[in-house]
Design an enzyme around this catalytic site. Sequence first.
Site, PDB file in Angstrom:
ATOM      1  N   GLY A  72      21.854  24.439  59.293  1.00  0.00           N
ATOM      2  CA  GLY A  72      22.229  23.443  58.299  1.00  0.00           C
ATOM      3  C   GLY A  72      23.638  23.644  57.772  1.00  0.00           C
ATOM      4  O   GLY A  72      24.389  22.680  57.581  1.00  0.00           O
ATOM      5  N   SER A  73      24.011  24.885  57.557  1.00  0.00           N
ATOM      6  CA  SER A  73      25.351  25.151  57.001  1.00  0.00           C
ATOM      7  C   SER A  73      26.439  24.698  57.961  1.00  0.00           C
ATOM      8  O   SER A  73      27.432  24.090  57.540  1.00  0.00           O
ATOM      9  CB  SER A  73      25.522  26.649  56.702  1.00  0.00           C
ATOM     10  OG  SER A  73      24.559  27.063  55.769  1.00  0.00           O
ATOM     11  N   ASN A 152      17.384  21.280  46.914  1.00  0.00           N
ATOM     12  CA  ASN A 152      16.666  22.492  47.295  1.00  0.00           C
ATOM     13  C   ASN A 152      16.112  23.272  46.103  1.00  0.00           C
ATOM     14  O   ASN A 152      15.181  24.041  46.244  1.00  0.00           O
ATOM     15  CB  ASN A 152      17.563  23.392  48.142  1.00  0.00           C
ATOM     16  CG  ASN A 152      18.952  23.560  47.566  1.00  0.00           C
ATOM     17  OD1 ASN A 152      19.646  22.579  47.349  1.00  0.00           O
ATOM     18  ND2 ASN A 152      19.340  24.775  47.292  1.00  0.00           N
ATOM     19  N   GLN A 180      16.372  19.903  53.249  1.00  0.00           N
ATOM     20  CA  GLN A 180      15.081  20.045  52.561  1.00  0.00           C
ATOM     21  C   GLN A 180      14.156  18.855  52.800  1.00  0.00           C
ATOM     22  O   GLN A 180      12.954  18.959  52.562  1.00  0.00           O
ATOM     23  CB  GLN A 180      15.297  20.195  51.038  1.00  0.00           C
ATOM     24  CG  GLN A 180      15.919  21.506  50.624  1.00  0.00           C
ATOM     25  CD  GLN A 180      14.982  22.705  50.807  1.00  0.00           C
ATOM     26  OE1 GLN A 180      13.758  22.583  50.796  1.00  0.00           O
ATOM     27  NE2 GLN A 180      15.565  23.878  50.982  1.00  0.00           N
ATOM     28  N   SER A 200      17.876  21.528  59.549  1.00  0.00           N
ATOM     29  CA  SER A 200      17.804  22.921  59.970  1.00  0.00           C
ATOM     30  C   SER A 200      16.405  23.256  60.471  1.00  0.00           C
ATOM     31  O   SER A 200      15.417  22.711  59.972  1.00  0.00           O
ATOM     32  CB  SER A 200      18.168  23.795  58.760  1.00  0.00           C
ATOM     33  OG  SER A 200      17.996  25.155  59.079  1.00  0.00           O
ATOM     34  N   HIS A 202      14.698  26.248  60.375  1.00  0.00           N
ATOM     35  CA  HIS A 202      13.850  27.215  59.676  1.00  0.00           C
ATOM     36  C   HIS A 202      13.263  26.698  58.368  1.00  0.00           C
ATOM     37  O   HIS A 202      12.491  27.402  57.723  1.00  0.00           O
ATOM     38  CB  HIS A 202      14.599  28.535  59.463  1.00  0.00           C
ATOM     39  CG  HIS A 202      15.639  28.525  58.395  1.00  0.00           C
ATOM     40  ND1 HIS A 202      15.443  29.103  57.175  1.00  0.00           N
ATOM     41  CD2 HIS A 202      16.882  28.010  58.358  1.00  0.00           C
ATOM     42  CE1 HIS A 202      16.534  28.956  56.438  1.00  0.00           C
ATOM     43  NE2 HIS A 202      17.424  28.297  57.138  1.00  0.00           N
ATOM     44  N   THR A 238      27.028  27.923  74.618  1.00  0.00           N
ATOM     45  CA  THR A 238      25.802  27.845  75.413  1.00  0.00           C
ATOM     46  C   THR A 238      24.620  27.540  74.512  1.00  0.00           C
ATOM     47  O   THR A 238      24.472  28.140  73.446  1.00  0.00           O
ATOM     48  CB  THR A 238      25.584  29.189  76.148  1.00  0.00           C
ATOM     49  OG1 THR A 238      26.736  29.437  76.965  1.00  0.00           O
ATOM     50  CG2 THR A 238      24.329  29.157  77.018  1.00  0.00           C
ATOM     51  N   CYS A 326      21.076  37.210  38.935  1.00  0.00           N
ATOM     52  CA  CYS A 326      21.314  38.176  40.013  1.00  0.00           C
ATOM     53  C   CYS A 326      21.072  37.645  41.413  1.00  0.00           C
ATOM     54  O   CYS A 326      21.782  37.991  42.342  1.00  0.00           O
ATOM     55  CB  CYS A 326      20.468  39.419  39.783  1.00  0.00           C
ATOM     56  SG  CYS A 326      20.684  40.050  38.127  1.00  0.00           S
TER      57      CYS A 326
HETATM   58  C1  LIG Z   1      18.843  25.866  53.492  1.00  0.00           C
HETATM   59  C2  LIG Z   1      19.760  24.766  53.180  1.00  0.00           C
HETATM   60  C3  LIG Z   1      20.995  24.646  53.840  1.00  0.00           C
HETATM   61  C4  LIG Z   1      21.480  25.675  54.811  1.00  0.00           C
HETATM   62  O1  LIG Z   1      20.786  25.625  56.034  1.00  0.00           O
HETATM   63  P1  LIG Z   1      20.850  26.897  57.001  1.00  0.00           P
HETATM   64  O2  LIG Z   1      20.159  26.448  58.242  1.00  0.00           O
HETATM   65  O3  LIG Z   1      20.128  27.998  56.303  1.00  0.00           O
HETATM   66  O4  LIG Z   1      22.288  27.197  57.228  1.00  0.00           O
HETATM   67  C5  LIG Z   1      21.805  23.569  53.519  1.00  0.00           C
HETATM   68  N1  LIG Z   1      21.414  22.650  52.619  1.00  0.00           N
HETATM   69  C6  LIG Z   1      20.236  22.712  51.989  1.00  0.00           C
HETATM   70  C7  LIG Z   1      19.857  21.641  51.019  1.00  0.00           C
HETATM   71  C8  LIG Z   1      19.374  23.776  52.227  1.00  0.00           C
HETATM   72  O5  LIG Z   1      18.218  23.850  51.586  1.00  0.00           O
END
Ligand SMILES: *Cc1c(COP(=O)(O)O)cnc(C)c1O
Length: 393
Positions: A72-73, A152, A180, A200, A202, A238, A326
């Site tokens: 996602g990032s 999120n 999300q 994303s 995961h 790849t 934290c």
């Molecule tokens: C988790 C998240 C991301 C980042 O996705 P990654 O696959 O962990 O890099 C970006 N935006 C939102 C809203 C997220 O919850």
Amino acid sequence: MNKLIYLDNAATTRLKSEVFDVMKPYFCEKYGNPSSIYSFADDSKAAVDKARNQIADLIGAKDNEIYFTAGGSESDNWALKATAEAYKSKGNHIITTKIEHHAILHTCQWLERQGYEVTYLDVDENGLVKLDELKKAIKPTTILISIMAANNEIGTVEPLAQIGKIAKENKILFHTDAVQAFGHININVDEMNIDMLSASGHKIHGPKGVGIMYIRKGVKIGSFVHGGAQERKRRAGTHNVPSIVGMGQAAQIAKENLEEYTKNVSKLRDHLIERIENEIPYSKLNGDRKNRLPNNVNFCFRFIEGESMLILLDNKGICGSSGSACTSGSLDPSHVLLAIGLPHEIAHGSLRLTLSDETTLEEVDYTVDELKKIISRLRSMSPLYEDFIAKEA
Ligand SMILES: *Cc1c(COP(=O)(O)O)cnc(C)c1O
């Protein structure tokens, strides 16, 4: 209860065993590079094509509008930086919100240092974008609107179709960070006029380190990672075949289960919210009650420090999260909780519990029972709470 209670599904999810099963052959047996010519690589190539189709299907896109990334990032970075670059002759203004994920916010700040102008829209007390302010923010130089599909932290679902309509009427590209929302709520890129979308693996019970960007045909953004000709020359490297296969399978499962997921998980969510509101005094639900992700619960508890609550929950085997000091590595409370207007001291006492279709009623009830004890204990040690109660009496 001795087992782990995992209520941090907004941070990441458990890889489903059905997903793992389809990934396995692509590590040691079908390890060919999908870009290779010989027939041994055909299986890998077909697997990537299938995953692309499974993902396109979930959001109403065409297969050749899906691009695989490393998460996602990366997709968020790509959407913003490549649009800024490709459309700079048209303008240098980008509109986003104050409650975006850092993958968007920090990229916007970087773009500002490169000379771009960014408007960070306020949201209302529930985290909803104000559409009239979005309209007012549009300038002749606006090239992109990037607004998340669902937040999120507080789970608020933004009015994507209306945002898309405004973007289209003004001939401005619309990107949404749907990490999300993807696989959690219905999204259709055509009905919502979405031009680019990040997702994303995961966050939908797929593997980590894989994601996609949907790019509507006709959007002229260039490559973000330069190198080989993979992904129609738009994303070199790849293919991560096992992870791509896993994300595809996770997307298909999410699509097939969406109705049941929505029904069952939102019922558990509402039960959790109701119990906390009824049984824990001086608590406040954050985020919109109605326009809300099925799995998100976020509360602030007065006179409580989020961090202490998380540690005590952890002692009971419960994983939650907090937008407080934290965890985020800074002294400031969550930018999202501040943006919805919470004062610092209240924002510090937040707790996010995010469910999945694997969460049980028993787990939710156990969590509330323990949380009640934890909060009473922490408050009994708080001089501020003592003073407050003395004044109330
Ligand atoms: C988790 C998240 C991301 C980042 O996705 P990654 O696959 O962990 O890099 C970006 N935006 C939102 C809203 C997220 O919850």
